[in-house]
Scaffold this motif. Sequence first.
Motif, PDB file in Angstrom:
ATOM      1  N   THR A  72       0.834  -1.205   0.000  1.00 35.53           N
ATOM      2  CA  THR A  72       0.000   0.000   0.000  1.00 35.53           C
ATOM      3  C   THR A  72       0.869   1.255   0.000  1.00 35.53           C
ATOM      4  O   THR A  72       1.848   1.337   0.737  1.00 35.53           O
ATOM      5  CB  THR A  72      -0.924   0.012   1.230  1.00 35.53           C
ATOM      6  N   THR A  88      -6.964  -5.113   2.740  1.00 30.83           N
ATOM      7  CA  THR A  88      -5.610  -4.613   2.565  1.00 30.83           C
ATOM      8  C   THR A  88      -4.691  -5.718   2.081  1.00 30.83           C
ATOM      9  O   THR A  88      -5.055  -6.904   2.106  1.00 30.83           O
ATOM     10  CB  THR A  88      -5.098  -4.035   3.902  1.00 30.83           C
ATOM     11  N   GLY A  95      -1.296  -2.963   6.916  1.00 28.63           N
ATOM     12  CA  GLY A  95      -2.638  -2.545   7.325  1.00 28.63           C
ATOM     13  C   GLY A  95      -3.380  -3.603   8.113  1.00 28.63           C
ATOM     14  O   GLY A  95      -4.606  -3.720   8.016  1.00 28.63           O
ATOM     15  N   SER A 126      -7.629   4.846   2.557  1.00 32.77           N
ATOM     16  CA  SER A 126      -6.529   4.347   3.397  1.00 32.77           C
ATOM     17  C   SER A 126      -6.707   4.647   4.883  1.00 32.77           C
ATOM     18  O   SER A 126      -5.760   4.562   5.652  1.00 32.77           O
ATOM     19  CB  SER A 126      -5.180   4.924   2.944  1.00 32.77           C
ATOM     20  N   HIS A 149      -3.683 -10.511   5.828  1.00 33.03           N
ATOM     21  CA  HIS A 149      -3.401 -10.010   4.478  1.00 33.03           C
ATOM     22  C   HIS A 149      -2.238 -10.807   3.896  1.00 33.03           C
ATOM     23  O   HIS A 149      -1.526 -11.503   4.619  1.00 33.03           O
ATOM     24  CB  HIS A 149      -3.060  -8.508   4.477  1.00 33.03           C
ATOM     25  N   TYR A 193      -6.255  -9.752  -2.500  1.00 39.15           N
ATOM     26  CA  TYR A 193      -7.075  -9.342  -1.368  1.00 39.15           C
ATOM     27  C   TYR A 193      -7.858 -10.510  -0.770  1.00 39.15           C
ATOM     28  O   TYR A 193      -8.903 -10.319  -0.155  1.00 39.15           O
ATOM     29  CB  TYR A 193      -8.022  -8.206  -1.775  1.00 39.15           C
TER      30      TYR A 193
END
Length: 677
Positions: A95, A285, A289, A309, A472, A489
Motif C-alpha cells: 500500500t 488490505t 494494514g 486508506s 493479508h 485481497y
Amino acid sequence: MGEKLLRVKKFFTFYVFLPVILDIVIESLNRKSVFSAFSYMVDKPFLFMFNVLIIMLTLSVAMYFKREIFVLTLMSVVWLLFGVINFVILHFRVTPFSAVDFTLISSAISVSGHYLTAFNVMMIFFAIAILVISLICLFKRTPCFQKNTTKKAYMLSTLVILTLAAGIVVMHKSSTSVQALAENYTNISEAYENYGFVYCFANSIIDTGIKKPEDYSEESMAQIKDSIKDTGTDEPEVKPDIVMIQLESFFDICDVKGVSFSRDPLPNFHRLQKEYSNGQLTVPTVGAGTVNTEFEVLTGMSQHDFGVSEYPYKTVLKSKTSESICNDLAQIGYSSHAVHNNTATFYGRNKVFSNLGFDSFTSVEYMNNITLNPNGWAKDDVMVDEILKTLDDNKNKSEFTFGITVQSHGKYNDVKTDSKDPVKVYNAPTGKEESYEYYVNEIDEVDQMIGKLVYALGKREKPTVLVLYGDHLPSLDLSNEDLEDGSLYETQYIIWNNYGLKEKDQDLKAYELYPEVLDRIGIHTGVITQFHQQADRSSDTYQTDLKALEYDLLYGENYIYDGEVPFTASNLQMGTNPLKIADVYQKDGEYIVRGDNFTPYCRVYFDGKELESQWIDEHHLKLKDVPERSDRKQDKQKSYEPDEIPNSFVVEVQNGDGVKLSYSNNLRWKNTSLGKK
C-alpha cells in the motif's frame, strides 16, 4: 515590454513547467519507472493534468511571499519528499503513502528496527540534516522581492489561486474519470496507479470517516431496523469458548504458481481445511494494514466505507465506543480477552480495545519465555499458553479470546531463516529466493503453533470453537496472476470446533466472518450481527444499508438504538491476570520484590523514584540497593499517581518506549518484611 515578457516566462517556468516536471518525477517514483510515468501522462492526460493542477495550486501560495523563490522551492521539496517517501514505503509494503501514515508515525518508529539498520538510520538523519542546512542557506541567499507586497500583486496572486481552485472543482465535477476515485479505491495500490499519487494523497487528507448517506434520517434507519428481526438475547443450548486467531501475513503459499517445496510448509493448516469449515476471506488490505482487517473482523463493519486508506483505529475508535463481537457476546455473559505478542501501543490497541469492549489485553509486555525470530519479532509459540490462560481464567464463564500473531511479519529480504529443519523453496521468483525461503519457514513455524493449539483445545472438555484466518498477503511483490486461486485481497479462514458443528464451506468478506461464526453457534445478539446474519448479501441494498448502520452508530444519532449510545468503554485490564506485589525482603544480601505476574518489562518504584531492578521470574524481581525512606507524608487530600505515593512500593509495566501500561497494588514500607524488622 521586455520586462513583462520576462515575468511571463518566469511565471510559466515556476508555476506551469515546474509542476509538470514534479508530477512526472513523483509518478516515476510511484510506478518505479520513468517510462510508466510518461505512459500515464499520454494514456490519461485528463487525470495527469488534474494532478498537475493540484501541485500548481500548492506552489501558487508562494506568490504571496516576499521570498517567493524560497517558498516555491520549499513546496517543491515537500512534494518531492512525499514522492520519495512513497517510493521507499512501496519497497516495504504494497500500500502506498497516504495522509493517514502521519498518524502512524509512533507505530512506524516502534517497528523501524525490524526494517532499518543502524547505518540506514544514520544516513536518514544525515540526509535530513543536509536538507535542513540547504534550506537555511537558500533562505538566506534568495532575494526578497518588495513588489510582492503591493496590493496589485496580492490581487493577481489571489486571482491565480482562485482560477486554479475553480479549475480543479470544474474538472472534478465534470469528469467521470476523476469522480471515479470516490467509489473505486478498494484496491488502494491500483487507485494510486489509475488516478495518480498527488490526487490520491490529497484526497486522503480530506476524505476521512463515513460520508453521511443522502437519505439518512430517523425514518430511513427505522426502515432498516424493521427489516432486522429482533432475536433478543436468547442464549444457545451450548455456549462454547470462542477463539479467533488473526495470523500475521499468513496465506496458503502453495497457491503461488510455479513455486514448490521440499515438504508441505503448512501440514496442520491443510489438514484442518480438509476436515472443517473453511473458505476464502476477502480482506481490505494487502502487504500491510493489519488493523483494518482486524477492525472489520471485530466490528462487522467495512473499512471501504471510510476514507481512502483510513485506519479507524487511529481516527474514530480512539474516542468512540462501537458495537463489536465483544460487546455483543457480553450481552449473554461472555468475557473478552485479547492476546498479542507485540507491543500494546502498536496502532493504539491499548486504548482502542477498551472502546471495543475487551476485558483484558495481554501484550508482549505481559509475557514471559519470549523468543525472537531472525527479524526481531516475537515467535508465535508463546501464544498457545497465553491463549489457554485466558480460557482457564474462569472455567465457569464462557470466554472469547482474540489472538493476534506477529512472527511472520516482514521484512523478508536480507534475513536468513533460523529453522533447524528448514523447508527448501524451489522456483521462487528471480531475486526473491531468500525472501521466499525466510517467509516460508516462518509460516511453517506458525503452522506448528496452530497444531499445538488445536491439540491443546481438543483435550479440553469444554466446547470450543477456533477460527483461524490471515490478515493479508505478505509483501512479496505478488500479483493476481501469480496466484492459483483467489486474488491479492484474499486469504483463507478455517472454523474448527470440538463439539460437532456442521461443516459449511463458503467464501466470506472479513466483516462477515464473526456474524457467520456466531450464527453457526446459535448466537444472534447485536444489531450488526443480526443484520449480517439475516441480510441477502447479494442484494443491491446490502452494502448501502450496512454503510447507513455504520454511519448511524459511529457518526450519527444512534437511531438504530433509539437515540442512545448502548456501549461504554471497558475498564481494560492489561494482562490476563493483574500485577501483584506481596512483599519486599532481604535474602543472602540481596533485596527481593515478591509478587505475581512479573515480566522483564516490569519496573519498581519507591517513594516516587524508580529503583534499579532485575527480572528473575514471574514471582520475583531483584533490587540493586535497598531504598531509603523519606520524610514525605501522604496527603490524603492530594491525588497521587500510583508510582508517586510516599514510602510505598509499586511495580509497573512499561513498553520499550517507556509508556506506562499498568501498575500493581501499592505496598507501604511498614507492611514489608523490611519495614517489620
